[in-house]
Design an enzyme around this catalytic site. Structure first.
Site: not given
Length: 103
Positions: A8-10, A12, A16
């Site tokens: 999960a990244c900031t 999304g 990700t």
């Protein structure tokens, strides 16, 4: 070895899915079983089941944000890294998971 995890990244989106793909490719290259759940802008995909988690030797969290359901991994060996680490050094990361799982 059986690996499960979450990416999960900031934002999304890109990181990700890039982290998921890099981890899966690196794990499969050494004949590991792997399943990576993504938590992005369109929600949770490839969701880990209780059976997936129970059968895992180790959990990798390639995350830059708080994820939903992190308590599911209580009692498991968990390694948390950034998505950037998973993308840039997936082979080293999988090797490190093998070391930690043996401890």
């Amino acid at each position: 070895m059986n690996i499960v995890g979450v990416s999960a990244c900031t934002v999304g989106i890109a990181h990700t899915y890039m982290a998921q793909q890099k981890l899966e490719d690196a794990a499969k290259a050494v004949n590991d079983q792997v399943k990576i759940e993504t938590q992005g802008t369109i929600g949770i995909e490839n969701e880990l089941t209780e059976q997936d988690i129970n059968g895992a030797d180790i959990v990798i969290l390639a995350v830059d944000v708080k994820i939903a359901g992190e308590e599911r991994f209580d009692g498991k060996k968990v390694v948390k890294v950034s998505t950037a680490t998973a993308i840039k050094s997936p082979n080293k990361l999988i090797a490190k998971l093998h070391e930690i799982a043996k401890q």
